[in-house]
Design a protein around this motif. Structure first.
Motif, PDB file in Angstrom:
ATOM      1  N   UNK A 258       0.835  -1.198   0.000  1.00 58.21           N
ATOM      2  CA  UNK A 258       0.000   0.000   0.000  1.00 58.21           C
ATOM      3  C   UNK A 258       0.871   1.249   0.000  1.00 58.21           C
ATOM      4  N   UNK A 259       1.957   1.215   0.771  1.00 57.82           N
ATOM      5  CA  UNK A 259       2.863   2.359   0.798  1.00 57.82           C
ATOM      6  C   UNK A 259       3.494   2.583  -0.577  1.00 57.82           C
ATOM      7  N   UNK A 260       3.853   1.497  -1.255  1.00 60.44           N
ATOM      8  CA  UNK A 260       4.415   1.621  -2.599  1.00 60.44           C
ATOM      9  C   UNK A 260       3.394   2.211  -3.568  1.00 60.44           C
ATOM     10  N   UNK A 261       2.134   1.775  -3.436  1.00 55.84           N
ATOM     11  CA  UNK A 261       1.076   2.322  -4.292  1.00 55.84           C
ATOM     12  C   UNK A 261       0.870   3.806  -4.013  1.00 55.84           C
ATOM     13  N   UNK A 262       0.956   4.180  -2.741  1.00 59.14           N
ATOM     14  CA  UNK A 262       0.814   5.586  -2.368  1.00 59.14           C
ATOM     15  C   UNK A 262       1.959   6.414  -2.959  1.00 59.14           C
ATOM     16  N   UNK A 263       3.165   5.856  -2.946  1.00 57.90           N
ATOM     17  CA  UNK A 263       4.315   6.556  -3.520  1.00 57.90           C
ATOM     18  C   UNK A 263       4.133   6.760  -5.019  1.00 57.90           C
ATOM     19  N   UNK A 264       3.584   5.744  -5.711  1.00 61.91           N
ATOM     20  CA  UNK A 264       3.341   5.896  -7.149  1.00 61.91           C
ATOM     21  C   UNK A 264       2.281   6.958  -7.406  1.00 61.91           C
ATOM     22  N   UNK A 265       1.251   6.995  -6.555  1.00 63.91           N
ATOM     23  CA  UNK A 265       0.216   8.021  -6.699  1.00 63.91           C
ATOM     24  C   UNK A 265       0.801   9.411  -6.463  1.00 63.91           C
TER      25      UNK A 265
END
Length: 220
Positions: A152-159
């Motif tokens: 989820x943190x990685x997805x947030x970073x991509x966003x």
């Protein structure tokens, strides 16, 4: 399934027992949370290794992904189609997870394509086997929750990345967070991932590399 279908074809064609020396699912999970030896033996017994050649597809859009993979070797990208344009949504390499996450957890058709950018070796586990492991061993649920927190943190970073208005800021962020991929990934895929044209990326790299080269010459 015929070879022309590609997606998931290589999983079944090259599937073998996990060789000695490869990363096992239990070792990956133990990095996040302690699990019992019994749980480790169970989940490792369900794992397998498969290979995907460079430029071939692990998964095609429209297919349901029944597996979660750990990258043992190689480089992969996910992308979606915007008309005829490929939009690279993520790029990942060794010791990270690969799957169409929504497709895997919902067991629904994937929107993403997953392509090998290098010859790849993956450790996989089937959705049903993972669900069975969760039911038998509660500590695996805790380990999986911590893995999902990282994802989820990685997805947030991509966003966060795609919302940076300056192309230079997006490239700088990629440099800081994925320095090991800069010389492994084709520039066209990096540009697509960062939401810029190849020409813009080349210009940015040139503006960064030129002063560094001049400084090196002065030191010599």
């Amino acid at each position: 399934m015929t070879p022309s279908v590609e997606g998931l074809y290589f999983v079944e064609k090259t599937r073998i027992a996990v060789p000695a020396g490869s990363i096992l699912p239990s070792a990956f999970l133990r990095f996040f949370h302690p699990i019992s030896d019994k749980a480790a033996r169970f989940i490792d017994s369900k794992a397998f290794q498969c290979s995907v050649p460079k430029n071939k597809f692990l998964l095609r859009s429209g297919q349901t992904c029944p597996y979660l993979f750990l990258v043992n070797k190689g480089l992969f990208r996910g992308y979606i189609l915007d008309g005829k344009t490929e939009v690279t949504t993520w790029i990942t390499a060794e010791n990270d997870l690969v799957s169409s996450i929504s497709s895997f957890f919902d067991q629904s058709p994937s929107l993403e394509n997953i392509q090998a950018l290098e010859d790849g070796e993956l450790i996989g586990i089937h959705f049903d086997d993972l669900e069975s492991a969760y039911q038998k061993f509660p500590e695996l649920n805790q380990a999986a929750r911590k893995v999902l927190q990282v994802m989820y943190r990685q997805a947030e970073e991509r966003a966060f990345l795609v919302r940076l208005t300056k192309a230079s800021s997006r490239y700088a962020y990629f440099q800081q967070t994925k320095p090991d991929l800069l010389n492994r990934v084709s520039l066209k895929f990096i540009a697509s991932h960062l939401g810029m044209t190849l020409e813009t990326l080349s210009r940015l790299r040139g503006s960064i590399l030129r002063p560094n080269a001049e400084a090196q010459e002065k030191r010599i």
